[in-house]
Design a protein around this motif. Structure first.
Motif, mmCIF file in Angstrom:
data_model
loop_
_atom_site.group_PDB
_atom_site.id
_atom_site.type_symbol
_atom_site.label_atom_id
_atom_site.label_comp_id
_atom_site.label_asym_id
_atom_site.label_seq_id
_atom_site.Cartn_x
_atom_site.Cartn_y
_atom_site.Cartn_z
ATOM 1 N N LEU A 160 0.707 -1.283 -0.140
ATOM 2 C CA LEU A 160 -0.046 0.204 0.053
ATOM 3 C C LEU A 160 0.972 1.182 0.153
ATOM 4 O O LEU A 160 0.505 2.336 -0.753
ATOM 5 N N SER A 164 0.524 3.835 -3.124
ATOM 6 C CA SER A 164 0.105 5.292 -2.698
ATOM 7 C C SER A 164 0.952 6.336 -3.071
ATOM 8 O O SER A 164 0.588 7.198 -3.876
ATOM 9 N N PHE A 195 -6.269 1.946 0.207
ATOM 10 C CA PHE A 195 -6.155 1.380 -0.978
ATOM 11 C C PHE A 195 -7.334 2.123 -1.907
ATOM 12 O O PHE A 195 -7.098 2.526 -3.277
#
Length: 428
Positions: A160, A164, A195
């Motif tokens: 993540l 990101s 997410f």
């Protein structure tokens, strides 16, 4: 040396392009002419680095410092993605140190990529330090168009962080994102807020490849909320090891389709054949274009496979959108001959049918050829039949088909082949 000096620089650059990158560095030390020939963007646009081996060599840092401004595509992979435990204990700390130093070098040299791939990584807690520095490097990228984390196999927090960083820094340029097998051992539908926020930033995304566990109603709504959504292809993969059971509603699909008018969906099922495992995946509102089902050699004998019900549901729900169907059904004993004909008749957009399985009768091939000669039905460009274990009757049928339809198919510009071998039955 005089003959080499007389070569045009462009030809010398072309010759040096055949050398491994390590040898190119050494060649650049021979003379100024060779050094100038190496200083060409063509030689350094794509760089693939094996973290567990290349980072030990000094040439990796040297070429990054000298030619980093030319690097547009970077692959970060492992030559040994699955390592013995003893090897991990001895080397992992050193690998983590070298990789962190290399990622900081990329950041310091101001390398700007258009393509980034992470493949065949090995999940380990030591990689948290590595992903931290890699995330810092990714956050400096503003021109990324292609990002693939295929089989990165990292933990959700680390993955993540990387995703990101990509969507935050390159949200105006990202066109292609592949996160299949990017996360390690998901157990439920993935709808973490971080997410969802990452997907909402992808304003110009055209291709998204994803595993079914990471797909949910929230995921589809997030993609639909993007300001300039131009998503054209959504590729979904489902494996037997994936966590299943969560449903995606028709409303979520309708919402996404209303935002993405040209959306096409590809669904690939790997080692999933039982009807109770496939029925919830075939939601009517999904604009399914490509469907693949690949079965293994091992079957769960405690449940009925009922492949006929799966194919019937496929035809009923997606007869208006299906373009390609791939059925690789090993060890199957169900009769599917009639459903293949039904699929050809009821799916007007179908352009490719790839069937690797058992036909009860070769007469079904005659019916398919008759359809191709009928102007009211769409036609394949190629009919390739390679049956296995033919008896005497089927041999005679094949000979009749070749003599009856060979000239007709040729006049229709259809490549028509029947081979007496063993493997595949394809029409496309």
């Amino acid at each position: 040396m005089a003959e080499w000096d007389s070569l045009p620089e462009l030809i010398l650059t072309h010759i040096l392009g055949y050398l491994p990158r390590r040898d190119r560095i050494y060649c650049g030390m021979v003379c100024r002419t060779w050094s100038r020939a190496l200083d060409n963007p063509i030689l350094w646009r794509h760089l693939k680095v094996y973290i567990d081996s290349d980072l030990k060599e000094p040439w990796t840092n040297i070429l990054t410092m000298k030619f980093g401004r030319y690097i547009h595509s970077l692959d970060l992979a492992w030559s040994k993605p699955y390592m013995p435990r003893q090897w991990i204990r001895d080397r992992l700390n050193l690998i983590a140190h070298d990789s962190c130093r290399y990622f900081m070098l990329l950041t310091g040299e101001g390398v700007q990529l258009t393509c980034l791939r992470l493949t065949d990584w090995f999940f380990a807690w030591k990689f948290k330090k590595m992903t931290y520095h890699l995330s810092n490097f990714i956050s400096t990228q503003t021109k990324l168009e292609y990002v693939s984390f295929y089989n990165a196999n990292l933990g959700p927090p680390e993955m993540l962080k990387l995703l990101s960083s990509c969507t935050r820094s390159s949200h105006n340029s990202l066109r292609y994102v592949d996160i299949r097998s990017a996360f390690h051992e998901w157990q439920t539908a993935f709808s973490f807020p971080r997410f969802i926020r990452a997907l909402e930033r992808l304003q110009f995304l055209t291709v998204l490849k994803i595993d079914y566990p990471s797909l949910s109603n929230e995921t589809l709504y997030a993609i639909g909320r993007s300001a300039n959504n131009v998503l054209s292809f959504l590729d979904i993969r489902v494996r037997d090891s994936d966590s299943r059971g969560h449903l995606i509603s028709e409303d979520a699909w309708h919402d996404l389709c209303s935002k993405c008018k040209n959306l096409r969906v590809g669904l690939k099922l790997i080692n999933i054949c039982h009807f109770e495992d496939t029925s919830y995946l075939l939601v009517r509102g999904m604009p399914l274009r490509n469907f693949s089902m690949i079965s293994g050699f091992v079957w769960d004998q405690s449940r009925s496979r009922n492949l006929r019900a799966t194919l019937k549901l496929l035809i009923v729900n997606f007869y208006e959108t299906l373009v390609e169907v791939h059925l690789h059904l090993r060890n199957n004993r169900e009769q599917l001959d009639d459903l293949l004909i039904t699929m050809l008749k009821q799916c007007p957009l179908l352009q490719k049918l790839d069937y690797d399985g058992i036909l009860r009768s070769m007469e079904v091939v005659r019916d398919i050829c008759d359809l191709q000669c009928d102007p009211t039905y769409s036609k394949f460009k190629e009919i390739y039949i390679q049956p296995r274990s033919l008896n005497l009757y089927n041999h005679s049928v094949i000979q009749q088909l070749q003599s009856e339809f060979g000239y007709k198919m040729k006049s229709l510009n259809i490549d028509f082949h029947i081979e007496d071998a063993s493997s595949v039955l394809m029409f496309y």
